[in-house]
Design an enzyme around this catalytic site. Structure first.
Site: not given
Ligand SMILES: O=P(O)(O)OC[C@H]1O[C@H](OP(=O)(O)OP(=O)(O)O)[C@H](O)[C@@H]1O
Ligand SMILES: Nc1ncnc2[nH]cnc12
Length: 256
Positions: A142, A179
């Site tokens: 994202r 986690e």
């Molecule tokens: O602060 P953190 O605990 O590290 O989490 C934040 C990350 O989690 C989500 O991505 P995700 O890993 O879900 O991947 P995606 O954007 O590819 O769906 C979000 O877009 C951040 O990159």
């Molecule tokens: N609550 C949440 N919503 C969207 N993206 C996430 N990545 C980690 N936690 C999330």
């Protein structure tokens, strides 16, 4: 297309989930942060509470770098950038996705709201334009949505930081803890040069593990990470504390 204002009014969430917090830069200095960049980029935090009837009330928190002076009531809402509330409202919250107990912050509804999406980009551009930033590093997936328009607008290159085994060239990688278990992000060798100044952008900070790994990766090759920026910060997960004092700028605070 469905009107943006209707998107959030149809959210499948209970009133207890409606509390959102907006953080914005009022384009004035507040406190003196200890980091050089914090002084230039001092920001202001507003708490925005959405009632079940979608009314908002605002409270001001002062914020500098990673420290805050908590809960000062705002004298007036004149200082509140009106774009923030609309951005917060355009983000849909889906409970129990992708698993029970998670309140998922869905930015796809923000992307459907042309004005709110543009305002989101503008707020970042207003903050980072003229700050001598040559690299916008966006985190998969994202961060790839918000990073490129910001990079183009401030005259910086965009560097994707990808999940493992996605980049075709030679990469350097950095592992971070989840986690349960670990994950990695990777960047192409040669995408950045030592001495460049970077902004790291993602949609959301939760535990801070991802941003922390991105900072480490860039610093390993001699890049100065000026600041990290996210649309949303999940409160209570203390992600900020994991950034080792690196400034973090967010537009909206939400409940984890
Ligand atoms: O602060 P953190 O605990 O590290 O989490 C934040 C990350 O989690 C989500 O991505 P995700 O890993 O879900 O991947 P995606 O954007 O590819 O769906 C979000 O877009 C951040 O990159
Ligand atoms: N609550 C949440 N919503 C969207 N993206 C996430 N990545 C980690 N936690 C999330």
């Amino acid at each position: 297309m469905k009107a943006a204002s209707n998107l959030s009014s149809s959210l499948p969430i209970s009133p207890s989930h409606y509390r959102t917090t907006a953080v914005f830069a009022p384009h004035r200095r507040i406190a003196s942060p200890s980091t050089a960049v914090g002084d230039a980029f001092s920001s202001c935090r507003t708490h925005l509470t959405r009632s079940p009837h979608h009314r908002y009330s605002l409270k001001l928190l002062r914020c500098s770098g990673n420290s805050e002076v908590p809960d000062q009531e705002m004298a007036s809402t004149d200082e509140q950038d009106p774009r923030i509330a609309k951005i917060a409202k355009a983000i849909r919250v889906i409970p129990d996705f992708p698993k029970p107990g998670i309140l998922f912050q869905d930015i796809t509804t923000l992307l459907l709201d042309i004005k709110a999406f543009r305002d989101t980009i503008d707020l970042f551009v207003e903050r980072y334009r003229g700050k001598d930033i040559s690299v916008v590093a966006g985190i998969e997936a994202r961060g790839f949505i918000f990073g490129p328009p910001i990079a183009l607008a401030i005259g910086a290159k965009f560097v994707p930081m990808r999940k493992p085994k996605k980049l075709p060239g030679e990469v350097i990688s950095e592992e971070y803890s989840l986690e349960y278990g670990t994950d990695k992000i990777e960047m192409h060798v040669g995408a950045v040069e030592a001495g460049e100044r970077a902004l790291v952008i993602d949609d959301l900070i939760a535990t801070g593990g991802t941003l922390c790994a991105a900072i480490r990766l860039l610093e390993r090759v001699g890049v100065e990470v000026v600041e990290c920026a996210c649309v949303i910060e999940l409160q209570g997960l203390k992600g900020r504390e994991r950034l080792g004092g690196k400034p973090l700028f967010v537009l909206v605070n939400a409940m984890a």
